[in-house]
Design an enzyme around this catalytic site. Structure first.
Site, PDB file in Angstrom:
ATOM      1  CE1 TYR A   1      -3.911  -2.020   0.409  1.00 32.96           C
ATOM      2  CE2 TYR A   1      -3.442  -2.278   2.739  1.00 32.96           C
ATOM      3  CZ  TYR A   1      -4.216  -2.568   1.631  1.00 32.96           C
ATOM      4  OH  TYR A   1      -5.296  -3.394   1.765  1.00 32.96           O
TER       5      TYR A   1
ATOM      6  NE  ARG B   1      -8.474  -5.297   2.294  1.00 31.25           N
ATOM      7  CZ  ARG B   1      -9.456  -6.185   2.223  1.00 31.25           C
ATOM      8  NH1 ARG B   1      -9.649  -7.054   3.201  1.00 31.25           N
ATOM      9  NH2 ARG B   1     -10.260  -6.219   1.171  1.00 31.25           N
TER      10      ARG B   1
ATOM     11  NE  ARG C   1     -17.908 -22.624   5.889  1.00 31.85           N
ATOM     12  CZ  ARG C   1     -18.101 -23.911   5.553  1.00 31.85           C
ATOM     13  NH1 ARG C   1     -19.132 -24.249   4.812  1.00 31.85           N
ATOM     14  NH2 ARG C   1     -17.259 -24.842   5.957  1.00 31.85           N
TER      15      ARG C   1
ATOM     16  N   GLY D   1     -15.004 -10.675  -2.606  1.00 30.25           N
ATOM     17  CA  GLY D   1     -15.910 -10.301  -1.510  1.00 30.25           C
ATOM     18  C   GLY D   1     -16.760  -9.091  -1.858  1.00 30.25           C
ATOM     19  CG  ASP D   2     -14.792  -5.659  -2.620  1.00 28.29           C
ATOM     20  OD1 ASP D   2     -14.986  -5.705  -1.382  1.00 28.29           O
ATOM     21  OD2 ASP D   2     -13.675  -5.470  -3.125  1.00 28.29           O
TER      22      ASP D   2
ATOM     23  CG  ASN E   1     -22.104 -18.157  -2.917  1.00 29.76           C
ATOM     24  OD1 ASN E   1     -21.064 -17.787  -2.378  1.00 29.76           O
ATOM     25  ND2 ASN E   1     -23.040 -18.831  -2.266  1.00 29.76           N
TER      26      ASN E   1
HETATM   27  O1  KDG Z   1     -11.537  -6.042  -1.673  1.00 26.08           O
HETATM   28  C1  KDG Z   1     -10.592  -5.609  -2.613  1.00 26.08           C
HETATM   29  C2  KDG Z   1      -9.793  -4.561  -1.969  1.00 26.08           C
HETATM   30  O2  KDG Z   1      -8.958  -5.183  -1.033  1.00 26.08           O
HETATM   31  C3  KDG Z   1      -8.928  -3.770  -2.863  1.00 26.08           C
HETATM   32  O3  KDG Z   1      -9.632  -3.258  -3.955  1.00 26.08           O
HETATM   33  C4  KDG Z   1      -8.233  -2.636  -2.185  1.00 26.08           C
HETATM   34  O4  KDG Z   1      -9.785  -1.572  -0.777  1.00 26.08           O
HETATM   35  C5  KDG Z   1      -8.759  -2.180  -0.873  1.00 26.08           C
HETATM   36  C6  KDG Z   1      -7.980  -2.491   0.299  1.00 26.08           C
HETATM   37  O5  KDG Z   1      -7.958  -1.661   1.181  1.00 26.08           O
HETATM   38  O6  KDG Z   1      -7.379  -3.547   0.394  1.00 26.08           O
END
Ligand code: KDG
Length: 323
Positions: A104, A170, A231, A262-263, A287
């Site tokens: 990042y 995160r 899962r 997930g998004d 899903n």
């Molecule tokens: O869910 C996908 C995200 O992880 C990625 O697009 C970047 O938002 C993000 C992150 O903070 O990891």
């Protein structure tokens, strides 16, 4: 008028053009990423009106983000171009085996400068909307970004929107201990909470090796009316009231890029809920969207439109009510 409001940091992701370690990667593709922006684009592709609140830098990456979101039909009236900070950046490996490293470059970024005043400036978007979607990433960015999420939840409550929270832990942004406190606090004010088994365990204090059904019950005890435990290849379990439903994942021949699944799942679930679908059907849609997302490089490329989703659903079985 938008049906869904969301907020967060939209980033540029430089994704390795080919699998391998970062040390050996020389070519990258430029993608637009960010959990809430991914969900916004997923919803827009499924025909829903979405307003996105955020900040980008006054630079080419910021311009790329605004053009991408606008081009996908997301309302960007409340995306501020911030002259004082750059657009956040992430760099991702691709791996054929094992987890891919992510770097990042977002500390002090424009997106992390999102604050409650930005949400207040977008208050009109909440009026007439039905749904607010937030994730556990934004509160990890900065105290003001966390306050922006708080403010959005307060406005959503006043306007009687359904609030969904995708926990999205995160670990590069904050400690598990910090995240757990905020997850519990936000979950208590959300209507729908979703997360994987680790995230559900962290939020509830349960053991991540507990059965998904138990994790779902523990999440419900935090206060939301509906919860989903994701899962991965084993599908998802949802619980509401006394009902628990398990839905299988869609088989994917080859996972090209798992990030963003997930998004896509969240977008599919919210779209289905907005369309009045029952919980089992909403899980099936979610899903399918998650599966579609991982077949394409980049977070947004695989997000399906309705025609593609219908084709995918025609090939997938339904779920089982567990009890
Ligand atoms: O869910 C996908 C995200 O992880 C990625 O697009 C970047 O938002 C993000 C992150 O903070 O990891």
């Amino acid at each position: 008028m938008s049906e869904v409001v969301t907020l967060g940091e939209c980033l540029v992701a430089l994704v390795a053009a080919a699998p391998g370690s970062l040390a050996e990667t020389t070519a990258f593709e430029r993608h637009v990423a960010g959990a809430e922006a991914n969900a916004a684009v997923g919803l827009a592709r499924l025909g829903h009106e979405v307003a996105y609140i955020g900040r980008v830098g006054n630079d080419g990456f910021g311009t790329a983000i605004v053009r991408k979101l606008r081009g996908e039909g997301v309302n960007v009236d409340n995306v501020v171009v911030d002259d004082g900070a750059p657009t956040g950046l992430m760099i991702r490996e691709r791996r054929a085996l094992g987890a891919a490293h992510v770097l990042y470059y977002r500390s002090g970024s424009a997106g992390s400068r999102l604050g409650p005043a930005d949400v207040d400036a977008a208050a009109g978007s909440f009026r007439g909307a039905s749904w607010l979607h937030v994730t556990g990433i934004t509160p990890a960015l900065s105290p003001n970004a966390r306050a922006a999420v708080e403010r959005a939840i307060a406005l959503a409550r006043d306007a009687r929107l359904t609030i969904s929270l995708d926990l999205n832990l995160r670990r590069k942004l904050w400690s598990e201990a910090e995240a757990a406190v905020v997850f519990r606090d936000l979950a208590a004010r959300a209507d729908v909470v979703m997360g994987d088994e680790d995230e559900a365990a962290l939020a509830t204090g349960a053991d991540s090796s507990d059965e998904a059904v138990e994790l779902a019950r523990a999440l419900l005890a935090l206060g939301p009316s509906t919860v989903i435990v994701k899962r991965g290849r084993s599908g998802a379990v949802a619980a509401t009231g006394d009902t628990t439903i398990a839905s299988p994942a869609m088989a994917v021949p080859a996972v090209v890029d798992p990030v963003g699944a997930g998004d896509a799942f969240a977008a599919g679930f919210i779209a289905a809920a907005l369309e009045g679908k029952q919980l089992d059907e909403a899980l099936r849609v979610a899903n399918a969207c998650g599966a579609a997302a991982i077949t394409v490089v980049g977070d947004m490329g695989g997000l399906p439109d309705h025609a593609e989703l219908d084709r995918l659903l025609a090939t997938t079985p339904g779920g089982d009510t567990l009890r």
